[in-house]
Scaffold this motif. Structure first.
Motif, PDB file in Angstrom:
ATOM      1  N   UNK A 113      30.707 -13.763 144.526  1.00 44.25           N
ATOM      2  CA  UNK A 113      30.417 -14.473 143.278  1.00 44.25           C
ATOM      3  C   UNK A 113      29.064 -14.085 142.699  1.00 44.25           C
ATOM      4  N   UNK A 114      28.206 -13.438 143.496  1.00 43.36           N
ATOM      5  CA  UNK A 114      26.902 -13.032 142.965  1.00 43.36           C
ATOM      6  C   UNK A 114      27.003 -11.799 142.088  1.00 43.36           C
ATOM      7  N   UNK A 115      28.124 -11.105 142.123  1.00 36.72           N
ATOM      8  CA  UNK A 115      28.344  -9.944 141.259  1.00 36.72           C
ATOM      9  C   UNK A 115      29.545 -10.233 140.378  1.00 36.72           C
ATOM     10  N   UNK A 116      29.308 -10.461 139.092  1.00 31.39           N
ATOM     11  CA  UNK A 116      30.359 -10.830 138.156  1.00 31.39           C
ATOM     12  C   UNK A 116      30.300  -9.910 136.948  1.00 31.39           C
ATOM     13  N   UNK A 117      31.182 -10.111 136.004  1.00 31.40           N
ATOM     14  CA  UNK A 117      31.145  -9.329 134.767  1.00 31.40           C
ATOM     15  C   UNK A 117      29.844  -9.580 134.004  1.00 31.40           C
ATOM     16  N   UNK A 118      29.248 -10.759 134.193  1.00 27.31           N
ATOM     17  CA  UNK A 118      28.002 -11.079 133.500  1.00 27.31           C
ATOM     18  C   UNK A 118      26.816 -10.314 134.068  1.00 27.31           C
ATOM     19  N   UNK A 119      26.947  -9.771 135.271  1.00 24.38           N
ATOM     20  CA  UNK A 119      25.846  -9.013 135.869  1.00 24.38           C
ATOM     21  C   UNK A 119      26.126  -7.512 135.895  1.00 24.38           C
ATOM     22  N   UNK A 120      27.161  -7.078 135.200  1.00 25.61           N
ATOM     23  CA  UNK A 120      27.535  -5.666 135.222  1.00 25.61           C
ATOM     24  C   UNK A 120      27.022  -4.895 134.012  1.00 25.61           C
ATOM     25  N   UNK A 121      26.475  -5.593 133.008  1.00 25.04           N
ATOM     26  CA  UNK A 121      25.915  -4.937 131.837  1.00 25.04           C
ATOM     27  C   UNK A 121      24.491  -5.427 131.623  1.00 25.04           C
ATOM     28  N   UNK A 122      23.573  -4.496 131.441  1.00 25.46           N
ATOM     29  CA  UNK A 122      22.156  -4.826 131.392  1.00 25.46           C
ATOM     30  C   UNK A 122      21.675  -5.012 129.962  1.00 25.46           C
ATOM     31  N   UNK A 123      21.922  -4.013 129.112  1.00 26.73           N
ATOM     32  CA  UNK A 123      21.472  -4.095 127.724  1.00 26.73           C
ATOM     33  C   UNK A 123      22.239  -3.075 126.887  1.00 26.73           C
ATOM     34  N   UNK A 124      22.063  -3.176 125.571  1.00 26.70           N
ATOM     35  CA  UNK A 124      22.754  -2.306 124.619  1.00 26.70           C
ATOM     36  C   UNK A 124      21.722  -1.514 123.806  1.00 26.70           C
ATOM     37  N   UNK A 125      22.025  -0.239 123.553  1.00 19.71           N
ATOM     38  CA  UNK A 125      21.209   0.582 122.668  1.00 19.71           C
ATOM     39  C   UNK A 125      21.996   0.858 121.388  1.00 19.71           C
ATOM     40  N   UNK A 126      21.397   0.562 120.241  1.00 22.32           N
ATOM     41  CA  UNK A 126      21.979   0.872 118.943  1.00 22.32           C
ATOM     42  C   UNK A 126      21.213   2.048 118.348  1.00 22.32           C
TER      43      UNK A 126
END
Length: 649
Positions: A400-413
């Motif tokens: 549970x400590x690794x979820x979809x919410x922890x799989x993406x860090x940031x976005x570059x535009x």
């Protein structure tokens, strides 16, 4: 005159329920969690201090100090975390350095001395009332003990300049040189070094950082915000690195357009009792034996931000300040499953040379300088991801400590225009770094094994083939005593199904081998070594030329072999070539479970000794492992005895 001695014993304290609470995971607590929508808030650039500023209460005041001094005030602050629901009406109570969610980045030119004064104006850290407790009523101050069960006040600070070459008194010693609430302490950073490949005398350009290192509570205080970045420039006019024009926001220096620090961590935002009122968006700390983790990825204080970038090369300075999550960073175009090549040009110890990478593991306390070329992606969107799908890459513990919410860090535009075309040639971003051969044959070979026994994280320390018993952090003991300016090889090995991040204070180390083979190009010159299961590093270094005066307050000899006890506390550090009993059997309690572990600042004869010198630490930087208590200290021995240098040669 220093003495030699041999001692060994089993610990005197049995396991108890002291650490029972440490086995609970915060995500299963049922606390109301905060929410945010990813990639809707812009990345915040941290203030950059370059000399003469005072940072306090979220304001940078220029010119308040001499040009070679910076003043940073630690204080409590209610900070609206951009992106969290109702952030303005439910700000997050944090312990801050300077009053910012991510403390200011210190940037200094190598070769000239910098003084940094830290002031301790924290109030919540002292509290003994229900104010500052979490929704379960768990106490969040440190005046009445720790969440790991250790009693006694832990409200002092000691700031470690992580990665720098400094005297022990400015290193942020975990057991002393504290400053209590209401007090301050000045730290002296010479920013100098010397080795076979760097004869300039100035420290290499690199990314370092600073954080509270008070024994027993580093994890708690790091979680609440007491850590920030520190950039060393060895040549400010160097055209090799992406830089671009200066960024000034509301009169505050925010660094360079194309040189961007990224402080990446995870936090658990939840409802908590603040001053008798339950408020959302708080970050109550929950000690976890295996390492405390959160459910929100935060970059420069913003959950999963976006960043507008230009189609040119950027230098990103990655820093992971804790507490326990390791990141496996990869870059992809939105909607694509193909990794984009990034170029690592900097390791912990400085600029080394370009290494092409499609995935970059970054453990706690590690720093990476990474160049990303956005030119081929003008007008497109890229995602910086955390690859946690491969077996073993999640933080050890519940899935549970690794979820979809922890799989993406940031976005570059990525935009379509460039403000300042620099024509950076990445192949030219290189520096001469020492090899193991440059340091010559080691005088001693020491082995440090990082493992777990019963209710403690432990180490076993040995020299020249002799391995000692399990032991935990003890402020009254040193476990190695190398001679100044002599070469040593230290073997670092992890045991069990854990990934440790091992940090050796004082000077940078050179990789000799990894699992008996050649060192990877990405990990050759460091002071934080990633140790996954079944991994062994051999590293080589020469202890610093900051040495301490000889000290023998009462002429008491080191205890002889078989005495079943270590030297008396006031003899700390005076015994040379100490050997420990061979490990035998499966120990459930570490040797010498110390009564003095985590006590207040040193007093009496020992304080006199430490005023004349001090010690350096080696520990796991999974911070809860360090706090319970995978850390020990070593002391540089002068030769001839009695020599002392307060600045490097």
């Amino acid at each position: 005159m220093r003495k030699s001695g041999t001692y060994g014993a089993r610990g005197i304290l049995a396991r108890s329920t002291l650490f029972a609470v440490a086995a609970l995971w915060a995500l299963g607590s049922g606390v109301a969690q905060a929410s945010h929508t990813k990639f809707t808030q812009p990345l915040q650039r941290t203030p950059v201090l370059t000399g003469g500023e005072t940072a306090a209460n979220g304001v940078v005041t220029p010119g308040a100090n001499p040009a070679n001094k910076i003043k940073i005030v630690a204080s409590d602050a209610d900070i609206p975390v951009a992106g969290l629901a109702n952030a303005a009406t439910n700000p997050t109570r944090m312990w801050t350095l300077g009053g910012f969610a991510i403390p200011p980045t210190i940037r200094w030119t190598s070769g000239s001395t910098l003084n940094v004064e830290f002031v301790n104006n924290l109030n919540d850290i002292k509290g003994t009332s229900p104010s500052g407790t979490d929704a379960q009523g768990r106490y969040q101050g440190l005046a009445n003990g720790t969440q790991s069960g250790l009693t006694g006040s832990r409200t002092e600070l000691t700031i470690h300049h992580h990665g720098s070459h400094v005297a022990p008194s400015s290193d942020g010693w975990a057991c002393g040189y504290y400053f209590v609430p209401g007090a301050s302490l000045n730290y002296v950073y010479p920013n100098r070094e010397f080795d076979a490949r760097n004869t300039t005398g100035v420290e290499r350009g690199t990314t370092q950082w600073y954080h509270n290192h008070r024994v027993d509570v580093t994890g708690h205080t790091a979680w609440k915000g007491l850590s920030g970045g520190h950039v060393i420039l060895d040549d400010p006019s160097d055209p090799q690195l992406p830089k671009g024009p200066a960024v000034i926001e509301n009169g505050v220096n925010k660094g360079f357009l194309y040189d961007v620090p990224l402080v990446i961590r995870d936090l658990n935002f939840a409802s908590a009792n603040i001053g008798g009122v339950v408020k959302a968006n708080q970050i109550p700390y929950s000690f976890n034996f295996d390492g405390s983790v959160g459910n929100h990825i935060v970059v420069n204080g913003v959950p999963q931000p976006f960043m507008n970038v230009e189609p040119t090369k950027y230098l990103f300075r990655f820093l992971v300040p804790g507490n326990a999550r390791k990141y496996f960073v990869r870059l992809r175009q939105s909607g694509s499953s193909s990794n984009i090549t990034m170029v690592q040009v900097m390791q912990d110890a400085g600029i080394t040379g370009p290494v092409n990478r499609t995935e970059i593991p970054i453990g706690i306390a590690e720093r990476m300088g990474v160049v990303i070329d956005f030119a081929p992606f003008a007008g497109r969107t890229l995602i910086l991801q955390n690859n946690q799908s491969t077996s073993g890459q999640c933080v050890p513990g519940p899935s549970s400590t690794c979820t979809t919410a922890t799989s993406e860090i940031m976005q570059f535009r990525v935009g379509t225009t460039v403000t300042q075309q620099e024509n950076i040639v990445v192949a030219n971003i290189t520096r001469a770094t020492p090899s193991a051969a440059d340091l010559g044959t080691p005088l001693n070979r020491r082995a440090i094994s990082f493992t777990r026994e019963g209710s403690h994280w432990t180490l076993r320390v040995g020299v020249n083939g002799r391995l000692g018993d399990d032991r935990i952090m003890d402020c009254s003991r040193t476990d190695a005593d190398p001679i100044v300016d002599t070469t040593e090889d230290w073997t670092i090995q992890g045991v069990g199904n854990w990934t440790h991040s091992i940090h050796i204070h004082d000077v940078d180390q050179i990789c000799v081998s990894r699992n008996g083979a050649a060192c990877p190009a990405s990990d050759r010159f460091k002071e934080v070594w990633p140790v996954p299961p079944n991994t062994t590093w051999v590293v080589r270094f020469r202890p610093t030329d900051f040495t301490q005066v000889a000290f023998d307050p009462d002429a008491t000899a080191c205890n002889p072999a078989g005495a079943e006890r270590p030297p008396n506390p006031d003899n700390t550090g005076e015994c040379q070539n100490v050997q420990f009993a061979d490990n035998s059997g499966d120990l459930t309690t570490p040797t010498f479970t110390p009564a003095r572990h985590g006590t207040a600042n040193v007093t009496g004869n020992q304080a006199v000794a430490e005023a004349g010198g001090g010690r350096y630490m080696i520990h796991c930087h999974v911070i809860e492992h360090e706090d319970l208590a995978m850390m020990t200290q070593w002391r540089v021995r002068s030769a001839p005895d009695g020599t002392r240098n307060d600045v490097p040669k």
